[in-house]
Scaffold this active site. Structure first.
Site, PDB file in Angstrom:
ATOM      1  N   ARG A  47       7.820 -10.575   5.276  1.00 33.52           N
ATOM      2  CA  ARG A  47       7.464 -10.268   6.655  1.00 33.52           C
ATOM      3  C   ARG A  47       8.286 -11.180   7.546  1.00 33.52           C
ATOM      4  NH1 ARG A  47       0.869  -9.619   6.035  1.00 33.52           N
ATOM      5  NH2 ARG A  47       1.030  -8.012   4.433  1.00 33.52           N
ATOM      6  N   CYS A  70       0.781  -1.240   0.000  1.00 33.00           N
ATOM      7  CA  CYS A  70       0.000   0.000   0.000  1.00 33.00           C
ATOM      8  C   CYS A  70       0.814   1.292   0.000  1.00 33.00           C
ATOM      9  CB  CYS A  70      -1.079   0.007   1.068  1.00 33.00           C
ATOM     10  SG  CYS A  70      -0.755  -0.957   2.512  1.00 33.00           S
ATOM     11  N   HIS A  92      -8.390  -1.438   0.774  1.00 32.60           N
ATOM     12  CA  HIS A  92      -7.389  -2.491   0.548  1.00 32.60           C
ATOM     13  C   HIS A  92      -8.166  -3.760   0.267  1.00 32.60           C
ATOM     14  CE1 HIS A  92      -4.230  -0.243   2.929  1.00 32.60           C
ATOM     15  NE2 HIS A  92      -5.331   0.290   3.422  1.00 32.60           N
ATOM     16  N   GLN A  95       0.581 -11.393  -2.828  1.00 31.99           N
ATOM     17  CA  GLN A  95      -0.881 -11.324  -2.751  1.00 31.99           C
ATOM     18  C   GLN A  95      -1.470 -10.854  -4.068  1.00 31.99           C
ATOM     19  OE1 GLN A  95      -1.171  -8.423   0.457  1.00 31.99           O
ATOM     20  NE2 GLN A  95      -1.834 -10.057   1.837  1.00 31.99           N
ATOM     21  N   HIS A 148      -5.567  -1.808  -4.520  1.00 29.98           N
ATOM     22  CA  HIS A 148      -6.015  -0.660  -3.734  1.00 29.98           C
ATOM     23  C   HIS A 148      -6.927   0.192  -4.586  1.00 29.98           C
ATOM     24  CE1 HIS A 148      -2.529  -1.954  -1.381  1.00 29.98           C
ATOM     25  NE2 HIS A 148      -3.299  -1.594  -0.373  1.00 29.98           N
ATOM     26  N   LYS A 177     -13.378  -3.805   8.598  1.00 31.47           N
ATOM     27  CA  LYS A 177     -12.893  -4.774   7.620  1.00 31.47           C
ATOM     28  C   LYS A 177     -13.777  -6.010   7.532  1.00 31.47           C
ATOM     29  CE  LYS A 177      -9.738  -7.087  10.802  1.00 31.47           C
ATOM     30  NZ  LYS A 177      -8.439  -7.664  11.053  1.00 31.47           N
ATOM     31  N   ASP A 218      -3.063  -8.240  -4.664  1.00 21.88           N
ATOM     32  CA  ASP A 218      -3.255  -7.064  -3.833  1.00 21.88           C
ATOM     33  C   ASP A 218      -3.731  -5.878  -4.652  1.00 21.88           C
ATOM     34  OD1 ASP A 218      -3.214  -5.572  -1.560  1.00 21.88           O
ATOM     35  OD2 ASP A 218      -1.038  -5.248  -1.565  1.00 21.88           O
TER      36      ASP A 218
END
Length: 595
Positions: free
Chosen positions: A322, A293, A470, A340, A344, A424, A342
């Site tokens: 991570r 992000c 997200h 991911q 946005h 979320k 992923d």
RNA sequence: GCUGACGUGGCUCAAUGGUAGAGCAAGUGAUUUGUAAUCACUAGGUUGGAGGUUCGAUUCCUCUCGUCAGCUCCA
């Protein structure tokens, strides 16, 4: 999970009672066990029960036979479970004499009316106590009537658990067991666990040559050719879907200066969990990205946006790192390096509901394709801890709930569980061992736009702040594939199978025709392998079946003469001869799939 | 990170203080086969790593790495 204390749930009571019997049995293992084994709590859980306790030495599975022996003795004695209410001081004295420090703490909690989440005794005048035979425990109940009802049980495993779930407090021993009403139920549960273990993705990943792990890079998968095929097919299909649904793909760097993480807030909260990169002086001045992000914030910010550009959707299959704690790494489900699907979305507040609608549509297309059963958790604002305008939160939460309802998605509400920056939705699937695995997550974010000072120009010419959504629908591909391996027990649908078809010759005399069949299929894009070794056909079939190959073609004299193939399918067995062209068409059709 | 268990050829597992074995897989040869395992032979291990105890360690002890079951965590 059902409420553990519903009296109507007999199995819950049964398991809870078995936990008491087990606690008693563990005490019998040690001299003066009533004092030296310090009991904490022992609730029933789904299918199982556990009891947490501090013991003079660690319990190991080798102790199970002895514990079970004492349990059986108590069960044979057929002692009744009897409840009493004790005044607080009486209870304090009784448990105090026995050095039961955790029980004393619970009693204090009860008298202060703090305890509610535990299953231990609560009463107006005092505390609830249960006896069974020589065993006495602080407990709200309810229990079964007699110990003999707990006949069908088995101890399963032992592990550590923190007192009150707090990693700063004592670490206790937790013993897990399972208990059932009948012998058949118990056996069925044990068998189910064994079956589940057989489809464990770590086992199948090795057997099917999908991926491997090495101590040289703990928590990071090495994708072998077959696994890499699955990985790439999946990510290609997902990418294609998003590109047709209004997303634009970007690719962003792996390493960023610490200033970016300071702006995003990660440096403050997650520095310890990031892989840091040192400069020439040995200072950690940058880090590998743990998420995409902040990079996407920079991209958004690089130009001035009009409300006409919104919603602005970008998608990134960037590699993330991570530094997860060593004890948490598990197969592909919890890794240090991941990727991911992923995305946005930068959106005006008024369009939030519409975007959620679209995201749920994507979700249903992907999860529907795999026929994956899922559960949805909706986490809402923690009244103590949230940032931004309460009105915005309220509006957003109402919107999300409406979207869930309109799409007839069953969800459970987790009040107060949202991150401080926005509500979320988490989607969980069950893995083969019945553990919930989080996959999709959709999160509203009021914070990053603020931190990065993101704006757009509204229709009236004023500068407004967009909201960020997200969203990752597969979540990490690693975890998603782990789940797919277990969901299919390695027998992937044809379009996803690394090898779709094995052509196997009856003997060397038919290698020419076999090769022709193989090449024709390969030309049509089929992932095909020719097995022209000189083994028997039964052995070749066995090989292919162990590899869960969807189709096997048997090539012998009959087939060569008539230009056919004898088809054996993974699901249906021998389905007979078929014209070569017919089979090729069938394969092409089955291999073609879009979300 | 915490507690506990585990770590033996590519895989699954034997060997409890006295020369590390088996099956499968692999290689070679024979076999030319009709729907879940053809036969024979060969090769493959400084027992995760480092240190210690012992005449002698896969076995006992310490440390370390990794894996597993949970706990804590999961942006």
């Amino acid at each position: 999970m059902p409420e553990p204390n519903q009296p109507e749930d007999y199995l819950q009571r049964l398991r809870h009672s078995t936990a008491h019997i087990m606690a008693y049995a563990v005490q019998q293992l040690f001299p003066d066990g009533e004092r030296t084994v310090k009991l904490a709590i022992g609730p029933p859980i789904e299918n199982e029960f556990y009891y947490d306790m501090e013991v003079p030495r660690p319990i190991t599975p080798e102790d199970f036979p002895e514990i079970e022996k004492h349990m059986k003795a108590m069960i044979r004695s057929n002692a009744p479970f009897e409840q009493e209410t004790w005044a607080y001081d009486d209870a304090r004295q009784w448990f105090g004499e026995r050095d039961q420090k955790f029980k004393l703490e619970l009693i204090d909690g009860i008298s202060d009316r703090e305890v509610s989440a535990t299953d231990e005794g609560v009463d107006e005048e005092g505390v609830s106590i249960y006896h069974n035979g020589d065993f006495t425990d602080l407990c709200k109940g309810p229990h079964v009537e007699k110990t003999s009802e707990c006949r069908y049980f088995k101890l399963l495993r032992v592990s550590g658990a923190y007192w009150r779930g707090d990693s700063n407090r004592e670490q206790l021993q937790r013993i897990y067991g399972t208990a059932w009403e009948t012998k058949a139920d118990l056996q069925a549960y044990l068998t189910q666990r064994e079956e589940a273990a057989k489809r464990d993705h770590r086992k199948l990943g090795r057997e099917l040559e999908l991926f491997q792990m090495h101590p040289e890079s703990p928590g990071s998968a090495f994708w072998l050719p077959k696994g890499a095929l699955i990985y790439n097919i999946l990510s290609e299909k997902v990418r294609k879907l998003y590109l047709t649904e209004g997303y634009q793909e970007v690719r962003t760097p792996l390493i960023y200066d610490s200033s970016l993480w300071e702006t995003s807030g990660h440096w403050e909260h997650f520095k310890d969990d990031m892989f840091l990169v040192e400069n020439e002086e040995g200072e950690a001045t940058s880090a590998l990205k743990p998420m995409n992000c902040p990079a996407h914030m920079l991209i958004y910010k690089s130009v001035r946006h009009s409300y006409r550009d919104l919603p602005y959707r970008i998608y990134d299959q960037g590699v993330l790192h991570r530094n997860e704690a060593t004890g948490t790494l598990t197969g592909l489900s919890r890794v240090r390096q991941l990727c991911q699907d992923d995305g946005h979305i930068f959106v005006e507040e008024k369009d939030i509901a519409n975007e959620y609608e679209r995201i749920l549509g994507l979700f249903q297309r992907i999860y529907g394709t795999f026929d994956l059963p899922f559960r949805c958790d909706f986490s809402t604002r923690n009244p103590e801890k949230f940032m931004g305008d309460i009105e915005v939160w309220n509006r957003a939460e109402t919107l999300l709930e409406d979207v869930l309802k309109n799409n007839q998605i069953e969800y459970s509400l987790d009040p107060g569980e949202a991150a401080f920056y926005g509500p979320k939705l988490d989607f969980q699937v069950r893995d083969s061992l019945n553990r919930d695995v989080q996959c999709a997550t959709v999160q509203l974010d009021f914070q990053l736009p603020e931190r990065f000072d993101l704006t757009y120009v509204a229709s009236d010419g004023s500068e407004k702040r967009p909201v960020v959504i997200h969203r990752a629908i597969c979540g990490s591909f690693e975890r998603f594939i782990a789940m797919l391996i277990e969901h299919y027990a390695g027998a992937f649908p044809t379009w996803l199978s690394p090898v779709q078809c094995v052509v196997m010759t009856i003997s060397q005399r038919f290698v020419d025709y076999g090769t022709e069949v193989e090449q024709l299929l390969a030309q049509k894009g089929c992932r095909v392998v020719l097995d022209n070794s000189d083994g028997k056909i039964g052995a070749k079939i066995r090989q292919a079946r162990l590899q869960r190959v969807p189709y096997m073609l048997i090539i012998g004299g009959r087939e060569q003469e008539s230009r056919t193939v004898s088809v054996r399918s993974r699901e249906e067995g021998n389905i007979g001869a078929m014209a070569l062209d017919t089979f090729v068409d069938k394969m092409v059709q089955e291999a073609d799939l879009d979300f």
